[in-house]
Design a protein around this motif. Structure first.
Motif, PDB file in Angstrom:
ATOM      1  N   GLN A  10       1.126  -0.911  -0.073  1.00  0.00           N
ATOM      2  CA  GLN A  10       0.029   0.133   0.066  1.00  0.00           C
ATOM      3  C   GLN A  10       0.941   1.383   0.049  1.00  0.00           C
ATOM      4  O   GLN A  10       1.072   1.926   1.041  1.00  0.00           O
ATOM      5  CB  GLN A  10      -0.975   0.055   1.274  1.00  0.00           C
ATOM      6  N   ARG A  12       0.556   4.266  -0.867  1.00  0.00           N
ATOM      7  CA  ARG A  12       0.066   5.400  -0.485  1.00  0.00           C
ATOM      8  C   ARG A  12      -0.269   5.721   0.868  1.00  0.00           C
ATOM      9  O   ARG A  12      -0.969   6.480   1.269  1.00  0.00           O
ATOM     10  CB  ARG A  12      -1.355   5.691  -1.298  1.00  0.00           C
ATOM     11  N   ASN A  13      -0.185   4.296   1.558  1.00  0.00           N
ATOM     12  CA  ASN A  13      -0.358   4.472   2.991  1.00  0.00           C
ATOM     13  C   ASN A  13       0.988   4.834   3.683  1.00  0.00           C
ATOM     14  O   ASN A  13       2.015   4.297   3.836  1.00  0.00           O
ATOM     15  CB  ASN A  13      -1.105   3.120   3.359  1.00  0.00           C
TER      16      ASN A  13
END
Length: 78
Positions: A10, A12-13
């Motif tokens: 992830q 973007r996390n």
């Protein structure tokens, strides 16, 4: 219970980058313990930091696996 390993990826996390950073710092600590001439106190301190980073990295990975990734936005319709 099935583990969704793709949930780990992830980028973007921010938790993903924390996991990567903890794992990288653990690797640097391990390299320093083997390569540098440290006394006993230095070795113990670096070992403690490396183990702490491993624990934090595992906690971050567990958090990523536990939470649902955000849904991707659909492409705009023309």
């Amino acid at each position: 219970m099935s583990v969704q390993w793709k949930r780990l990826w992830q980028p973007r996390n921010p938790m993903f980058w924390m996991m990567v950073g903890f794992n990288a710092l653990s690797s640097v600590c391990t390299w320093a313990m083997r390569a540098l001439p440290l006394n006993t106190v230095g070795l113990l301190l670096l070992a403690f930091v490396a183990l702490l980073n491993v624990g934090c990295g595992l906690l971050a990975a567990w958090t990523l696996l536990r939470n649902e990734p955000p849904a991707a936005k659909p492409p705009p319709a023309d």
